[in-house]
Scaffold this motif. Sequence first.
Motif, short mmCIF file in Angstrom:
data_model
loop_
_atom_site.label_atom_id
_atom_site.label_comp_id
_atom_site.label_asym_id
_atom_site.label_seq_id
_atom_site.Cartn_x
_atom_site.Cartn_y
_atom_site.Cartn_z
N VAL A 83 78.90 25.98 43.92
CA VAL A 83 80.05 25.33 44.51
C VAL A 83 80.24 25.82 45.95
CG1 VAL A 83 82.49 24.77 44.26
CG2 VAL A 83 81.12 25.28 42.22
N SER A 118 75.87 26.63 37.90
CA SER A 118 76.45 25.73 38.89
C SER A 118 76.55 26.44 40.24
CB SER A 118 77.82 25.25 38.44
OG SER A 118 78.66 26.34 38.16
N ILE A 167 86.96 24.41 41.37
CA ILE A 167 85.92 25.41 41.62
C ILE A 167 85.73 26.29 40.38
CG2 ILE A 167 85.40 27.52 42.94
CD1 ILE A 167 86.79 26.08 45.37
N LYS A 211 84.22 24.36 37.36
CA LYS A 211 82.78 24.12 37.52
C LYS A 211 82.00 25.39 37.22
CE LYS A 211 79.77 20.95 38.81
NZ LYS A 211 79.71 19.62 38.19
N LEU A 256 78.93 21.12 43.11
CA LEU A 256 80.21 20.57 43.52
C LEU A 256 80.53 21.07 44.91
CD1 LEU A 256 82.93 19.08 42.89
CD2 LEU A 256 83.76 21.30 42.03
N TYR A 257 80.63 20.18 45.86
CA TYR A 257 81.11 20.54 47.19
C TYR A 257 82.62 20.35 47.20
CZ TYR A 257 76.71 21.11 49.69
OH TYR A 257 75.50 21.58 50.14
N ALA A 296 80.14 30.29 43.62
CA ALA A 296 80.84 29.49 44.61
C ALA A 296 80.85 30.31 45.89
CB ALA A 296 82.27 29.20 44.17
#
Length: 173
Positions: free
Chosen positions: A78, A76, A66, A69, A147-148, A127
Motif C-alpha cells: 500500500v 499486500s 490501508i 488491505k 492499493l494506492y 504500507a
Amino acid sequence: MIQVSPRLMEATDYYIDHPVEFVRDILGAEPDPWQAEVLEALAAGRSVAVRSGHGVGKTAVAAWAIIWKLACFRFSRVPATAPTQHQLFDILWPEVGRWIETSVIRPMFDVTATRVAVRGHEKLWFAVARSSNQPERLAGHHAEHLLYVVDEASGIPDSTWQVIDGARTTASA
C-alpha cells in the motif's frame, strides 16, 4: 515470523469481502454511511475518489483502507501519498498509526514514521508513505494485492498519476 491460527485465517477470509465489519470489529469504529460505501467499493475492486470537505472523515477512511488491505490481503502493498509532506506525515500517517495502536491487531505490525509492515514479512508486506513531488518514488510497486492511497488527490501532479496508473497492472490493484 507470525504463526497464523486457522480461526484467524477464517476471520481474514471473511473480512476481505466485509471491510465495514473489519472497521467495526477490529478497529472499533463506526463508519458513516458514505465511508461504508467507500470501503465496500474498494472490496468490490473499484477505484474510489472522495469529494473534498473539512472534518468529514476522509483521512480516517483512508487509514482504515490501508489497515484493512494490510491485515486481510497476504503480501499486500500500500503506497500512500499526498501533495505535501505535512498532509502525508502529519495527518495521514499518524491517523494510520492511531487506529493500529488502539486495535486488537496491533501486535501484527511494526509501525514507523514512514512505514507499516507485517512482522516477519517487513520487506514484502507493507504500507509506505511517499511524497508525490518525486513520482519515481511511487514507481515499482507491483503486488497481487496493491492499493494506492492518495490523500488530497486534487493537488497531485499528472506525472504522479501516470506512475500510479502504470503500476496498477494486476487485476486486484
